[in-house]
Design a protein around this motif. Sequence first.
Motif, short mmCIF file in Angstrom:
data_model
loop_
_atom_site.label_atom_id
_atom_site.label_comp_id
_atom_site.label_asym_id
_atom_site.label_seq_id
_atom_site.Cartn_x
_atom_site.Cartn_y
_atom_site.Cartn_z
N ASP A 138 9.99 -2.31 -6.45
CA ASP A 138 8.69 -2.10 -5.39
C ASP A 138 9.32 -1.43 -3.94
OD1 ASP A 138 6.02 -2.63 -4.86
OD2 ASP A 138 6.55 -4.08 -3.38
N SER A 139 10.38 -0.69 -4.16
CA SER A 139 10.95 -0.27 -2.99
C SER A 139 11.34 1.44 -3.23
CB SER A 139 11.85 -0.91 -2.18
OG SER A 139 13.13 -0.90 -3.10
N GLU A 156 5.42 9.23 1.95
CA GLU A 156 4.68 8.49 0.74
C GLU A 156 5.72 7.54 0.09
OE1 GLU A 156 3.62 11.36 -2.24
OE2 GLU A 156 1.73 11.59 -1.25
N LEU A 158 6.55 3.40 -1.89
CA LEU A 158 6.15 1.98 -2.50
C LEU A 158 5.92 1.14 -1.54
CD1 LEU A 158 8.47 2.31 -5.83
CD2 LEU A 158 6.16 3.12 -5.41
N ALA A 159 5.18 -0.07 -1.84
CA ALA A 159 4.67 -1.03 -1.03
C ALA A 159 5.78 -1.75 -0.39
CB ALA A 159 3.76 -1.86 -1.76
N ILE A 162 7.17 0.34 3.09
CA ILE A 162 6.25 0.86 4.16
C ILE A 162 7.01 0.79 5.73
CG2 ILE A 162 4.14 0.55 5.33
CD1 ILE A 162 4.02 1.67 2.58
N ARG A 182 1.78 6.70 3.77
CA ARG A 182 0.75 6.47 2.65
C ARG A 182 1.57 5.66 1.34
NH1 ARG A 182 -2.13 12.59 2.64
NH2 ARG A 182 -2.61 12.27 4.72
N THR A 183 0.60 4.82 1.04
CA THR A 183 1.30 3.97 -0.25
C THR A 183 0.95 4.53 -1.51
OG1 THR A 183 1.05 1.79 0.97
CG2 THR A 183 1.19 1.66 -1.29
N GLU A 185 1.80 4.07 -5.92
CA GLU A 185 2.15 3.27 -7.13
C GLU A 185 3.51 3.61 -7.83
OE1 GLU A 185 0.22 0.54 -7.37
OE2 GLU A 185 -0.88 1.43 -5.58
#
Length: 379
Positions: A138-139, A156, A158-159, A162, A182-183, A185
């Motif tokens: 997730d990184s 840009e 991944l969540a 941030i 900006r996140t 996926e």
Amino acid sequence: MELTRFLAFLAAVLPVAYGAPSQASTSLHPEILAAMKRDLGLDAKQATARVARELAATDVIEQLRSSAGDSFAGAWVAEDGTTINVGVTDPALAAEVTSAGATPAIMANSLSKLEQAKAALDNLDIEQPKTLATDSADSGVAAYYVDVAANKLVLEALAGSIAHAESLAEQVGLTASEFEVRTVEEMPTTFATVQGGDAYLINRSARCSIGFAVTTGFVSAGHCGSSGNSATTSAGAALGTFSGSVFPGSADMSYVRTVSGTTLRGYINSYGSGTLPVSGSTASAVGASICRSGSTTGVHCGTVGALGATVNYAEGRVTGLTRTSVCAEPGDSGGSFYSGAQAQGVTSGGSGSCTSGGTTYFQPVNEILSTYSLTLVRA
């Protein structure tokens, strides 16, 4: 040319460029017209007029970039392709922009300031420190580029990255109003794959797509092959050998020197009927329409989103790519990006698919031609 003389020149040519398309601009191939209708919702008349306008916009933007100097804040073509927007930090230049046939936008940040921050980011180690709280799935920082319309450096991520992306922006001296995170996926990937195909094979296994013919061979993506690798047709016939390749790093480009007797044509495979002519390599502006041809998904179109983007692939970071809204899939790598009959670049990688839509980056072709001292074959 002095600005006053240039403006007089524009007064004569812009009514043609921005009105009815000239005879030369109406020669778009039917496959391009079909793709632009499917992906951009344009009929034949709208598509040919838009390509003509965007070609003329390139000259306007370059002249205003020169005359505005350090006050230049970037330029982009409006979503419908009818307006050239030019950002400047000095309000006194607005009248000059208007006189050139463009719409002025007063910005807080010069393009040079944002590009310098991006260059500083290119020199940083952007990998996120691993902690017990970090989920590697997730990184990751996927890409970063200057968004000229937003007048910010966009990262840009991944969540799970941030906060890390925000820290990177601060490290290169940007304030909260000068960048945006900006996140996304998923992380971008290159589009090479090991499978049979109708393009070309690297060492008789992985498949990629030819970009453009040059007088001594062809150009493609750097991740497709390394210097010394062989290039063959899907049937096994020898095409040539990779004579130069850069990936990752400052580019995603390669040059294949073909064997004696190879016919080199200034056309692009339309993956439908006929071929698409190549007549030059004038680079398109942000917001311009653009199409791509590849051996997996054929012809698809979209728009240019950003120039000089940096993309963080699994193999490493690549700088200097152009971001687009065109879709692509494995095997399309190295394939042709073009606007009208103007060569733009070779497909690098991205995310998404042509079923769900996606983002694709390309390596500008003019840098490849310059690096290897190559000459584009024209129709």
